[in-house]
Motif scaffolding. Structure first.
Motif, PDB file in Angstrom:
ATOM      1  N   ASP A  31       0.814  -1.221   0.000  1.00  0.00           N
ATOM      2  CA  ASP A  31       0.000   0.000   0.000  1.00  0.00           C
ATOM      3  C   ASP A  31       0.842   1.263   0.000  1.00  0.00           C
ATOM      4  O   ASP A  31       0.507   2.241  -0.652  1.00  0.00           O
ATOM      5  N   SER A  32       1.899   1.251   0.796  1.00  0.00           N
ATOM      6  CA  SER A  32       2.783   2.406   0.917  1.00  0.00           C
ATOM      7  C   SER A  32       4.176   1.904   1.291  1.00  0.00           C
ATOM      8  O   SER A  32       4.341   0.728   1.617  1.00  0.00           O
ATOM      9  N   PRO A  33       5.172   2.774   1.269  1.00  0.00           N
ATOM     10  CA  PRO A  33       6.539   2.329   1.593  1.00  0.00           C
ATOM     11  C   PRO A  33       6.702   1.725   2.990  1.00  0.00           C
ATOM     12  O   PRO A  33       7.613   0.938   3.213  1.00  0.00           O
ATOM     13  N   THR A  34       5.821   2.068   3.933  1.00  0.00           N
ATOM     14  CA  THR A  34       5.950   1.535   5.291  1.00  0.00           C
ATOM     15  C   THR A  34       4.849   0.549   5.663  1.00  0.00           C
ATOM     16  O   THR A  34       4.875  -0.028   6.741  1.00  0.00           O
ATOM     17  N   SER A  35       3.912   0.327   4.771  1.00  0.00           N
ATOM     18  CA  SER A  35       2.780  -0.555   5.049  1.00  0.00           C
ATOM     19  C   SER A  35       3.162  -2.026   4.900  1.00  0.00           C
ATOM     20  O   SER A  35       4.042  -2.384   4.129  1.00  0.00           O
ATOM     21  N   ASN A  36       2.451  -2.872   5.639  1.00  0.00           N
ATOM     22  CA  ASN A  36       2.591  -4.318   5.485  1.00  0.00           C
ATOM     23  C   ASN A  36       1.392  -4.907   4.749  1.00  0.00           C
ATOM     24  O   ASN A  36       1.265  -6.120   4.648  1.00  0.00           O
ATOM     25  N   LYS A  37       0.526  -4.048   4.257  1.00  0.00           N
ATOM     26  CA  LYS A  37      -0.661  -4.501   3.536  1.00  0.00           C
ATOM     27  C   LYS A  37      -0.356  -4.598   2.042  1.00  0.00           C
ATOM     28  O   LYS A  37       0.133  -3.656   1.429  1.00  0.00           O
ATOM     29  N   LEU A  38      -0.664  -5.756   1.479  1.00  0.00           N
ATOM     30  CA  LEU A  38      -0.493  -5.968   0.045  1.00  0.00           C
ATOM     31  C   LEU A  38      -1.836  -5.826  -0.659  1.00  0.00           C
ATOM     32  O   LEU A  38      -2.859  -6.298  -0.157  1.00  0.00           O
ATOM     33  N   THR A  39      -1.809  -5.176  -1.800  1.00  0.00           N
ATOM     34  CA  THR A  39      -3.018  -5.005  -2.586  1.00  0.00           C
ATOM     35  C   THR A  39      -2.770  -5.482  -4.013  1.00  0.00           C
ATOM     36  O   THR A  39      -1.629  -5.499  -4.483  1.00  0.00           O
ATOM     37  N   LEU A  40      -3.833  -5.851  -4.666  1.00  0.00           N
ATOM     38  CA  LEU A  40      -3.761  -6.241  -6.071  1.00  0.00           C
ATOM     39  C   LEU A  40      -3.563  -4.971  -6.884  1.00  0.00           C
ATOM     40  O   LEU A  40      -4.408  -4.085  -6.883  1.00  0.00           O
ATOM     41  N   LEU A  57       7.035  -3.886 -13.094  1.00  0.00           N
ATOM     42  CA  LEU A  57       7.840  -3.802 -11.879  1.00  0.00           C
ATOM     43  C   LEU A  57       8.681  -2.534 -11.857  1.00  0.00           C
ATOM     44  O   LEU A  57       9.042  -2.000 -12.898  1.00  0.00           O
ATOM     45  N   SER A  58       9.011  -2.089 -10.641  1.00  0.00           N
ATOM     46  CA  SER A  58       9.762  -0.853 -10.463  1.00  0.00           C
ATOM     47  C   SER A  58      10.954  -1.084  -9.540  1.00  0.00           C
ATOM     48  O   SER A  58      10.838  -1.798  -8.539  1.00  0.00           O
ATOM     49  N   ASP A  59      12.078  -0.467  -9.859  1.00  0.00           N
ATOM     50  CA  ASP A  59      13.296  -0.633  -9.064  1.00  0.00           C
ATOM     51  C   ASP A  59      13.172  -0.128  -7.630  1.00  0.00           C
ATOM     52  O   ASP A  59      13.971  -0.488  -6.779  1.00  0.00           O
ATOM     53  N   ASP A  60      12.182   0.711  -7.365  1.00  0.00           N
ATOM     54  CA  ASP A  60      12.035   1.238  -6.011  1.00  0.00           C
ATOM     55  C   ASP A  60      10.925   0.540  -5.218  1.00  0.00           C
ATOM     56  O   ASP A  60      10.512   1.018  -4.170  1.00  0.00           O
ATOM     57  N   ASN A  91      16.535  -0.427  -5.700  1.00  0.00           N
ATOM     58  CA  ASN A  91      16.479   0.779  -4.863  1.00  0.00           C
ATOM     59  C   ASN A  91      15.562   0.631  -3.656  1.00  0.00           C
ATOM     60  O   ASN A  91      15.199   1.624  -3.028  1.00  0.00           O
ATOM     61  N   VAL A  92      15.190  -0.585  -3.318  1.00  0.00           N
ATOM     62  CA  VAL A  92      14.312  -0.818  -2.166  1.00  0.00           C
ATOM     63  C   VAL A  92      15.119  -0.668  -0.877  1.00  0.00           C
ATOM     64  O   VAL A  92      16.247  -1.151  -0.779  1.00  0.00           O
ATOM     65  N   LYS A  93      14.523  -0.008   0.101  1.00  0.00           N
ATOM     66  CA  LYS A  93      15.215   0.252   1.367  1.00  0.00           C
ATOM     67  C   LYS A  93      15.430  -1.040   2.158  1.00  0.00           C
ATOM     68  O   LYS A  93      14.714  -2.022   1.995  1.00  0.00           O
ATOM     69  N   VAL A  94      16.422  -1.005   3.029  1.00  0.00           N
ATOM     70  CA  VAL A  94      16.872  -2.183   3.767  1.00  0.00           C
ATOM     71  C   VAL A  94      15.756  -2.823   4.590  1.00  0.00           C
ATOM     72  O   VAL A  94      15.585  -4.047   4.573  1.00  0.00           O
ATOM     73  N   MET A  95      14.978  -2.048   5.298  1.00  0.00           N
ATOM     74  CA  MET A  95      13.918  -2.621   6.146  1.00  0.00           C
ATOM     75  C   MET A  95      12.850  -3.327   5.307  1.00  0.00           C
ATOM     76  O   MET A  95      12.348  -4.373   5.692  1.00  0.00           O
TER      77      MET A  95
END
Length: 149
Positions: A31-40, A57-60, A91-95
Motif C-alpha cells: 500500500d505504501s513504503p511503510t505498510s505491510n498490507k499488500l493489494t492487487l 515492476l519498479s526498481d524502487d 532501490n528498495v530500502k533495507v527494512m
C-alpha cells in the motif's frame, strides 16, 4: 506479518488458475513504503505473461507476482505451469528488503500452487527464456535437451 486479506487477491489468483478465464498474471504491491498490507495492483493476459508482468515492476518497489507460463515441449505438446515471483528492486530500502522474506510466507498461503519460485532483483531476471529453462529443469525429464536449452 503481511496483510493479504483483500478478497481481490484471492479472486485474481482464482482467475489466473482458471482455464476458463483469460487472465495469465497478477501483481501485488505494498500500500505504501511503510505498510505491510499488500493489494492487487494489476492483472493481465497475454502470450508473454512473464515479460508483461516484468514491465510493471519498479526498481524502487518490492512486489509479488503470480504468472501462468505456457511453453512448448516439442512440436506437438505444450505445458502450462505457474510461477511465483518475488521481486525486490535495486532501490528498495533495507527494512523493506528484510520484511519481504518474512512476508513471502504469508503470500504463499494465498498464492499457494506454483511450480517454481523466482527471486528477482531486476527485470532481466524475468526473461521468458530464463524462466522456461528453470521450469524445464524443475519439471523432470527432458528427452530432447539440444532443442530446448
Amino acid at each position: 506479518m503481511a496483510d493479504v486479506k483483500d478478497t481481490a487477491i484471492q479472486e485474481a489468483y482464482d482467475k489466473v488458475r482458471s482455464d476458463k478465464d483469460p487472465a495469465t498474471w497478477l501483481l501485488l504491491d505494498y500500500d505504501s513504503p511503510t505498510s505491510n498490507k499488500l493489494t492487487l495492483t494489476k492483472t493481465g493476459e497475454g502470450a508473454n505473461s512473464i515479460e508483461e508482468l516484468a514491465a510493471e515492476l519498479s526498481d524502487d518497489k518490492a512486489s509479488f507476482g503470480y504468472v501462468r507460463v505456457k511453453y512448448q515441449n516439442d512440436e506437438q505438446s505444450f505445458r502450462e505451469k505457474f510461477v511465483l515471483v518475488i521481486f525486490i528492486g535495486s532501490n528498495v530500502k533495507v527494512m523493506r528488503r528484510a520484511r519481504v522474506s518474512v512476508h513471502a510466507a504469508d503470500v504463499k498461503n494465498v498464492l499457494r500452487t506454483y511450480s517454481i519460485e523466482v527471486n528477482a532483483s531486476s527485470k532481466d531476471d524475468l526473461k521468458e527464456s530464463n524462466v522456461v529453462s528453470q521450469l524445464r529443469k524443475a519439471g523432470g525429464a527432458n528427452y530432447n535437451r539440444s532443442n530446448f536449452t
